[in-house]
Scaffold this active site. Structure first.
Site, PDB file in Angstrom:
ATOM      1  CG  PHE A 188      -1.821  -1.244   1.232  1.00  0.00           C
ATOM      2  CD1 PHE A 188      -2.749  -1.508   0.229  1.00  0.00           C
ATOM      3  CD2 PHE A 188      -1.642  -2.190   2.243  1.00  0.00           C
ATOM      4  CE1 PHE A 188      -3.494  -2.675   0.255  1.00  0.00           C
ATOM      5  CE2 PHE A 188      -2.382  -3.354   2.258  1.00  0.00           C
ATOM      6  CZ  PHE A 188      -3.314  -3.604   1.260  1.00  0.00           C
ATOM      7  NE  ARG A 189       2.350   3.048  -5.273  1.00  0.00           N
ATOM      8  CZ  ARG A 189       2.230   1.858  -5.852  1.00  0.00           C
ATOM      9  NH1 ARG A 189       2.526   0.753  -5.187  1.00  0.00           N
ATOM     10  NH2 ARG A 189       1.827   1.752  -7.094  1.00  0.00           N
ATOM     11  CG  LEU A 190       1.551   1.976   3.948  1.00  0.00           C
ATOM     12  CD1 LEU A 190       0.816   1.214   5.062  1.00  0.00           C
ATOM     13  CD2 LEU A 190       1.201   3.458   4.041  1.00  0.00           C
TER      14      LEU A 190
END
Ligand SMILES: Cc1cc2nc3c(=O)[nH]c(=O)nc-3n(C[C@H](O)[C@H](O)[C@H](O)COP(=O)(O)O)c2cc1C
Length: 192
Positions: free
Chosen positions: A170-172
């Protein structure tokens, strides 16, 4: 004890060597001209230690001209198989003649002849002209050792900043930034 970014880089490169389909040492090299206009191309990492990251090329190439005018560079490794990138920034210095000679001597004979034949980054009217120059060099050095061309050498990027980026769901993503602090490094995190 603080993490040594050079040791961490070697760990990541070792992993990339086992997982990348080809060229795990390929890196984008960004340079800029005297006016600060950037250009970027791929090169291969040919040496790495606590002093920095070494690559080789033609001193009269576009990158060579830009590094002469503005001796600073940025490098980027992107290992798709690992979903990781490493960013390196810092001033460059020329490698010593001894270092360049040793690396040139280790190259395949065909690559050595290619370095003599290529007027790197200059316009080439037809491929055949390059092939004829290659044949000329093969004849010139026939049977003998191919010395390093006088205008072919290497540079060392001496990092002031190294960032290790790892993909997370999740693009974390995780970003670890090392910045030069005297003889050592300070380490911190960046928002993704
Ligand atoms: C994967 C890859 C690795 C490369 N490695 C080198 C290299 O180590 N040295 C080099 O001079 N050119 C290398 N090249 C070619 C450069 O990308 C570039 O075309 C050439 O150096 C001329 O760049 P310049 O005109 O900006 O100086 C490589 C290209 C690729 C795609």
């Amino acid at each position: 004890m603080a993490t040594d970014p050079h040791a961490l880089f070697e760990d990541w490169l070792a992993e990339a060597r086992t997982s990348e389909p080809n060229d795990p040492t390929a890196m984008a090299l960004a340079t800029a001209d005297a006016q600060g206009r950037p250009s970027v191309r791929m090169v291969l990492l040919k040496g790495h230690d606590a002093r920095g990251f070494v690559f080789y090329s033609n001193l009269d190439s576009r990158k060579g001209g830009e590094l002469a005018a503005n001796p600073n560079a940025a490098l980027l490794f992107h290992w798709k198989s690992l979903r990781r990138q490493v960013r390196v920034e810092g001033p460059v210095e020329p490698v010593s003649d001894v270092e360049a000679d040793a690396y040139f001597a280790s190259r395949a004979r065909e690559s050595q002849l290619g370095a003599w034949a290529s007027d790197q980054s200059r316009p080439l009217d037809r491929r055949e002209i390059f092939e004829a120059r290659y044949a000329e060099m093969a004849a010139r050095f026939d049977g003998g050792e191919v010395p390093r061309p006088p205008r072919w050498s290497g540079w060392r990027v001496m990092p002031e900043r190294i960032e290790f980026w790892s993909d997370r769901a999740f693009r974390l993503h995780e970003r670890r930034l090392f910045t030069r602090a005297g003889e050592g490094w300070s380490e911190g995190l960046l928002y993704p």
